[in-house]
Design a protein around this motif. Sequence first.
Motif, PDB file in Angstrom:
ATOM      1  N   ARG A  39       0.737  -1.248   0.202  1.00 61.44           N
ATOM      2  CA  ARG A  39       0.145   0.382  -0.213  1.00 61.44           C
ATOM      3  C   ARG A  39       1.039   1.453  -0.287  1.00 61.44           C
ATOM      4  NH1 ARG A  39      -4.211  -1.783   4.784  1.00 61.44           N
ATOM      5  NH2 ARG A  39      -3.241   0.565   5.370  1.00 61.44           N
ATOM      6  N   SER A  86       3.071   2.434   3.024  1.00 65.24           N
ATOM      7  CA  SER A  86       3.662   1.081   3.948  1.00 65.24           C
ATOM      8  C   SER A  86       5.093   1.668   4.053  1.00 65.24           C
ATOM      9  CB  SER A  86       3.482   0.379   2.792  1.00 65.24           C
ATOM     10  OG  SER A  86       4.582  -1.181   3.586  1.00 65.24           O
ATOM     11  N   VAL A 120      -5.250  -7.621  -4.644  1.00 62.35           N
ATOM     12  CA  VAL A 120      -5.729  -6.303  -4.694  1.00 62.35           C
ATOM     13  C   VAL A 120      -6.800  -5.843  -3.414  1.00 62.35           C
ATOM     14  CG1 VAL A 120      -6.553  -3.824  -5.566  1.00 62.35           C
ATOM     15  CG2 VAL A 120      -5.795  -5.651  -6.795  1.00 62.35           C
ATOM     16  N   LYS A 121      -7.277  -6.786  -3.078  1.00 62.31           N
ATOM     17  CA  LYS A 121      -8.429  -6.396  -2.051  1.00 62.31           C
ATOM     18  C   LYS A 121      -7.695  -6.580  -0.595  1.00 62.31           C
ATOM     19  CE  LYS A 121     -13.337  -7.114   0.172  1.00 62.31           C
ATOM     20  NZ  LYS A 121     -13.431  -6.599   0.902  1.00 62.31           N
ATOM     21  N   ILE A 157      -4.937  -4.508   0.435  1.00 61.41           N
ATOM     22  CA  ILE A 157      -6.133  -2.603   1.037  1.00 61.41           C
ATOM     23  C   ILE A 157      -6.328  -3.191   2.242  1.00 61.41           C
ATOM     24  CG2 ILE A 157      -7.639  -1.417   0.389  1.00 61.41           C
ATOM     25  CD1 ILE A 157      -5.225  -0.709  -1.640  1.00 61.41           C
ATOM     26  N   ASP A 158      -7.141  -4.253   2.781  1.00 63.89           N
ATOM     27  CA  ASP A 158      -8.176  -4.681   3.806  1.00 63.89           C
ATOM     28  C   ASP A 158      -6.801  -4.973   4.693  1.00 63.89           C
ATOM     29  OD1 ASP A 158     -10.067  -3.997   2.151  1.00 63.89           O
ATOM     30  OD2 ASP A 158     -11.054  -6.666   1.673  1.00 63.89           O
ATOM     31  N   TRP A 201       2.520  -7.146  -1.846  1.00 65.93           N
ATOM     32  CA  TRP A 201       1.387  -8.261  -3.694  1.00 65.93           C
ATOM     33  C   TRP A 201       2.263  -8.736  -4.209  1.00 65.93           C
ATOM     34  CZ3 TRP A 201      -2.692  -5.399  -7.310  1.00 65.93           C
ATOM     35  CH2 TRP A 201      -2.630  -6.680  -7.596  1.00 65.93           C
ATOM     36  N   ALA A 225      -4.940  -3.378 -10.067  1.00 67.26           N
ATOM     37  CA  ALA A 225      -5.620  -2.279  -9.431  1.00 67.26           C
ATOM     38  C   ALA A 225      -6.553  -1.486  -9.505  1.00 67.26           C
ATOM     39  CB  ALA A 225      -4.045  -1.879  -8.550  1.00 67.26           C
ATOM     40  N   ASP A 279      -9.785  -2.508 -10.023  1.00 67.04           N
ATOM     41  CA  ASP A 279     -10.806  -1.569  -8.956  1.00 67.04           C
ATOM     42  C   ASP A 279     -10.585  -0.368  -7.892  1.00 67.04           C
ATOM     43  OD1 ASP A 279     -11.224  -4.792  -8.679  1.00 67.04           O
ATOM     44  OD2 ASP A 279     -10.049  -5.004  -7.488  1.00 67.04           O
ATOM     45  N   VAL A 297      -7.988   1.168  -6.542  1.00 72.22           N
ATOM     46  CA  VAL A 297      -6.902   1.309  -6.026  1.00 72.22           C
ATOM     47  C   VAL A 297      -5.910   1.577  -7.266  1.00 72.22           C
ATOM     48  CG1 VAL A 297      -5.159  -0.337  -4.851  1.00 72.22           C
ATOM     49  CG2 VAL A 297      -7.507  -0.776  -4.837  1.00 72.22           C
ATOM     50  N   LEU A 332      -0.274   2.077  -5.525  1.00 73.32           N
ATOM     51  CA  LEU A 332       0.944   1.824  -4.476  1.00 73.32           C
ATOM     52  C   LEU A 332       1.986   1.329  -4.705  1.00 73.32           C
ATOM     53  CD1 LEU A 332      -1.400  -2.487  -6.169  1.00 73.32           C
ATOM     54  CD2 LEU A 332      -1.666  -1.231  -3.976  1.00 73.32           C
TER      55      LEU A 332
END
Length: 194
Positions: free
Chosen positions: A69, A72, A116-117, A120-121, A127, A138, A141, A143, A146
Motif C-alpha cells: 500500500r 506502507s 488487491v483487496k 488494501i484490507d 503482493w 489494481a 478495482d 486502487v 501502490l
Amino acid sequence: IAADIVREMFKRAGVDYTLTLRFPWERIYGMALEQPNYGVFVTARLPEREELFKWVGPIGPDDWVLLARGDSPINLTSLDQARQYNIGAYKGDAIAEHLDGQGLQPQLALRDQENVKKLIDGKIDLWATGDPAGRYLARQDGVTGLKRVLRFDSAELYLALNKQVADETVQKLQKALDQMRSEGVIDEINARYL
C-alpha cells in the motif's frame, strides 16, 4: 492488454481460434500442455518450461515485483528481507512458484485480483505480482498509488502453444506479432490501458 494483442495477432495471421478468459490458471495451463490445439497466455517463458510448449512472443514484459500500500513503511533491498511479511500471490503463477521455491510460502489466491483487496484490507503486507499487470488489476478495482518495494526478477510473456500445434501456424502467428510490433500496434494497445 494481452487479450487485445492476441486477438489482433490471430486476426492478422488468418488463424481460426476461440479465446476464453478462464480461471483457475493451473487448469488452463494443464489443458495447454495436454490437449492438441490449445494454448495459454500470457505465460512466462522460463528455462524449465522451454521444451513444454511452442512459443509465440514476446507479447510483453513482466517485472516480478512486491507491491505494498502507498502508506506502507516497508522498504526492501532483497527478497530474503520479505520473509517477515505476509505475501499474497496468484496460485500456479511462475511468480508464486518462484517465491515458494525460495521458501517464502506466499498466501495463494485463485485470482490475482483477490490480492488487491487483501492488500488494501491489510490481510497481506505485500503482493507478489507482475508489473504492469498488477497495476492494471489494481486500477480496475479503483486502487492507485501502490508502492513498488522490490523488483526481484523479470520475464518475457508469451503465448504458449501445445507441442502438437503445426509449425506453420506458430510461424504465421509470430510473423503477425512481429509486424504488429514494427507498426507500433503493441505500443498503441498498451497505451490504452496503462
